[in-house]
Scaffold this motif. Structure first.
Motif, mmCIF file in Angstrom:
data_model
loop_
_atom_site.group_PDB
_atom_site.id
_atom_site.type_symbol
_atom_site.label_atom_id
_atom_site.label_comp_id
_atom_site.label_asym_id
_atom_site.label_seq_id
_atom_site.Cartn_x
_atom_site.Cartn_y
_atom_site.Cartn_z
ATOM 1 N N ASP A 279 0.975 -1.181 0.184
ATOM 2 C CA ASP A 279 0.267 -0.406 0.155
ATOM 3 C C ASP A 279 0.545 1.380 -0.121
ATOM 4 O O ASP A 279 0.475 2.490 0.039
ATOM 5 C CB ASP A 279 -1.158 -0.298 0.871
ATOM 6 C CG ASP A 279 -1.785 -1.289 1.366
ATOM 7 O OD1 ASP A 279 -2.450 -1.541 -0.044
ATOM 8 O OD2 ASP A 279 -2.190 -1.543 2.394
ATOM 9 N N ASP A 280 1.798 1.197 -0.031
ATOM 10 C CA ASP A 280 2.955 2.755 0.682
ATOM 11 C C ASP A 280 3.157 3.028 -0.894
ATOM 12 O O ASP A 280 3.123 2.665 -2.155
ATOM 13 C CB ASP A 280 5.034 1.912 0.417
ATOM 14 C CG ASP A 280 4.505 1.335 1.817
ATOM 15 O OD1 ASP A 280 3.481 1.967 2.514
ATOM 16 O OD2 ASP A 280 5.335 1.219 2.377
ATOM 17 N N PRO A 281 2.882 3.816 -1.195
ATOM 18 C CA PRO A 281 3.408 5.590 -2.747
ATOM 19 C C PRO A 281 5.113 4.654 -3.809
ATOM 20 O O PRO A 281 5.739 4.277 -2.308
ATOM 21 C CB PRO A 281 2.470 6.836 -1.755
ATOM 22 C CG PRO A 281 2.777 6.074 -0.346
ATOM 23 C CD PRO A 281 2.911 5.369 -0.326
ATOM 24 N N ILE A 282 5.032 4.954 -4.871
ATOM 25 C CA ILE A 282 6.150 4.471 -5.211
ATOM 26 C C ILE A 282 5.857 5.955 -6.550
ATOM 27 O O ILE A 282 5.163 5.557 -6.810
ATOM 28 C CB ILE A 282 6.046 3.678 -5.990
ATOM 29 C CG1 ILE A 282 6.093 2.380 -5.135
ATOM 30 C CG2 ILE A 282 6.992 3.346 -6.492
ATOM 31 C CD1 ILE A 282 5.818 0.826 -5.892
ATOM 32 N N VAL A 283 7.485 6.878 -5.742
ATOM 33 C CA VAL A 283 8.047 7.635 -6.891
ATOM 34 C C VAL A 283 8.303 7.446 -7.830
ATOM 35 O O VAL A 283 9.931 6.809 -7.478
ATOM 36 C CB VAL A 283 8.202 9.017 -6.037
ATOM 37 C CG1 VAL A 283 8.572 9.941 -7.007
ATOM 38 C CG2 VAL A 283 7.043 9.726 -5.198
ATOM 39 N N GLY A 284 8.633 6.947 -9.162
ATOM 40 C CA GLY A 284 9.325 6.461 -10.269
ATOM 41 C C GLY A 284 9.152 7.289 -10.883
ATOM 42 O O GLY A 284 8.561 8.463 -11.851
ATOM 43 N N GLU A 285 10.496 7.164 -12.506
ATOM 44 C CA GLU A 285 10.642 8.175 -13.311
ATOM 45 C C GLU A 285 10.154 7.473 -14.217
ATOM 46 O O GLU A 285 9.587 8.478 -15.195
ATOM 47 C CB GLU A 285 12.401 7.279 -13.817
ATOM 48 C CG GLU A 285 13.000 8.445 -14.881
ATOM 49 C CD GLU A 285 13.646 8.673 -15.476
ATOM 50 O OE1 GLU A 285 14.342 9.539 -16.486
ATOM 51 O OE2 GLU A 285 15.157 7.736 -14.815
ATOM 52 N N GLU A 286 9.729 6.124 -14.212
ATOM 53 C CA GLU A 286 9.151 5.571 -15.690
ATOM 54 C C GLU A 286 7.875 6.167 -14.959
ATOM 55 O O GLU A 286 7.355 5.507 -14.003
ATOM 56 C CB GLU A 286 9.846 4.160 -16.383
ATOM 57 C CG GLU A 286 11.251 4.914 -16.844
ATOM 58 C CD GLU A 286 11.647 6.237 -17.703
ATOM 59 O OE1 GLU A 286 10.989 6.044 -18.130
ATOM 60 O OE2 GLU A 286 12.721 6.277 -17.413
ATOM 61 N N ASN A 287 6.503 5.291 -16.915
ATOM 62 C CA ASN A 287 5.963 4.843 -16.810
ATOM 63 C C ASN A 287 4.349 5.491 -15.760
ATOM 64 O O ASN A 287 4.533 7.245 -15.366
ATOM 65 C CB ASN A 287 5.125 3.451 -15.962
ATOM 66 C CG ASN A 287 6.132 2.263 -16.919
ATOM 67 O OD1 ASN A 287 6.779 2.646 -18.203
ATOM 68 N ND2 ASN A 287 5.944 1.303 -15.903
ATOM 69 N N GLU B 296 4.244 13.146 3.779
ATOM 70 C CA GLU B 296 3.421 12.870 4.914
ATOM 71 C C GLU B 296 3.635 10.667 4.874
ATOM 72 O O GLU B 296 3.615 10.438 3.843
ATOM 73 C CB GLU B 296 2.911 13.024 5.935
ATOM 74 C CG GLU B 296 2.677 14.485 6.059
ATOM 75 C CD GLU B 296 0.499 14.868 6.509
ATOM 76 O OE1 GLU B 296 0.523 14.355 6.454
ATOM 77 O OE2 GLU B 296 0.775 15.348 7.019
ATOM 78 N N GLY B 297 3.755 10.041 5.716
ATOM 79 C CA GLY B 297 4.038 8.489 5.587
ATOM 80 C C GLY B 297 4.974 8.295 4.410
ATOM 81 O O GLY B 297 6.113 8.666 4.397
ATOM 82 N N PRO B 298 5.778 6.707 5.051
ATOM 83 C CA PRO B 298 6.359 5.596 3.918
ATOM 84 C C PRO B 298 5.956 6.415 2.359
ATOM 85 O O PRO B 298 4.651 6.511 2.061
ATOM 86 C CB PRO B 298 5.950 4.941 4.138
ATOM 87 C CG PRO B 298 4.440 4.770 4.343
ATOM 88 C CD PRO B 298 4.172 5.708 4.863
ATOM 89 N N ALA B 299 6.871 6.360 2.132
ATOM 90 C CA ALA B 299 7.030 5.866 0.392
ATOM 91 C C ALA B 299 8.104 5.150 -0.131
ATOM 92 O O ALA B 299 9.536 5.073 0.799
ATOM 93 C CB ALA B 299 7.218 7.756 -0.530
#
Length: 276
Positions: free
Chosen positions: A71-79, A88-91
């Motif tokens: 359920d953690d947010p993911i910051v990514g370069e692609e897609n 706030e919170g985990p990522a």
């Protein structure tokens, strides 16, 4: 920072382990595509390249993260992943191939980088350089290169230091790149540019470089894992004002932490911005 699961230290170590597992999964995909017949696409210009290996590597990284933190947010370069780090919170922050221009040209200086953050602050990171055989990682247990503890250099005199310009200036900002090079070669002993921001930052953490400089706002996937390593290794990372760097800061100024070296690197970064 928030206590994610009631046991902060154990949680951070788990996240550090997952950054390594995930980065290795992405790096394996990248390694399989290296020096093969790649189909190259372009994003925001004819030098901003991307390959299917970038996309596939990001999927592999995310699959590993999702196994333990679905359920953690993911910051990514692609897609279609997030492009900004939540405050706030985990990522998680993912760069499937940092140094794609090197990758497509057959230059072995590229990596997969994964960072874990809590409330916007990094708590762990891993940078896997498959063609170089190097893995940098940082977490609650310290910072390591190929499982050996590392630390920043002990140089205190700027004129014997080697510094790198970290990020890439767009074609319409090329005078800033020229200024960065001029400031470095006039203030320090020598300059290196490797074409991968994360590897450059990791080299500062390991003492291979004494500092790195940019007046730009770094993408989080190009910077956060490496910044965590520099701090864990005893170095200093600030913005252009000399304040503690964070993922949305203007400028990225990193050094081995020597007061004299950091002050000179900071002046170089400000000079780039002044002449912009």
């Amino acid at each position: 920072m928030s206590d994610v699961d009631g046991n902060e230290g154990e949680d951070y170590q788990t996240r550090a382990t997952v950054t390594t597992q995930a980065a290795r999964a992405g790096a394996e995909i990248a390694a399989d595509g290296f020096r093969t017949d790649l189909e190259v696409d372009y994003k925001d210009g004819k030098t901003d390249v991307v390959t299917q290996a970038d996309r596939d590597a990001q999927v592999a990284v995310i699959d590993v993260i999702r196994e333990q933190f679905p359920d953690d947010p993911i910051v990514g370069e692609e897609n279609d992943e997030l492009k900004a780090v939540p405050d706030e919170g985990p990522a998680w922050i993912v760069d499937p191939i940092d140094g794609t221009n090197n990758f497509v040209r057959g230059v072995p200086i590229f990596c997969t980088a994964v960072a874990a953050v809590i409330d916007g602050e990094p708590v762990a990171g891993t940078i896997v350089c498959p063609a170089l055989g190097d893995t940098y990682r940082s977490g609650p247990d310290g910072v390591f290169l190929n499982d050996r503890p590392i630390s920043v250099s002990d140089e205190t005199e700027p004129d014997v230091c080697t510094i790198s310009p970290t990020l890439w200036w767009a074609p319409d900002r090329r005078e800033e790149y020229a200024t960065a090079c001029r400031e470095i070669v006039e203030r320090f002993d020598d300059m290196r540019r490797h074409g991968s921001a994360q590897i450059t930052l990791a080299m500062v953490a390991s003492g291979a470089l004494d500092g790195t400089v940019s007046n730009l706002v770094a993408n989080p996937w190009d910077s956060v894992a490496g910044v965590h390593m520099i701090r864990a290794a005893g170095g200093t990372v600030t913005d252009l004002e000399g304040e503690r760097w964070r993922h949305d800061s203007a400028g990225l100024v990193a050094s081995n932490g020597s007061d004299a070296v950091h002050a000179e690197v900071l002046e170089a970064a400000r000079a780039i911005d002044d002449r912009a």
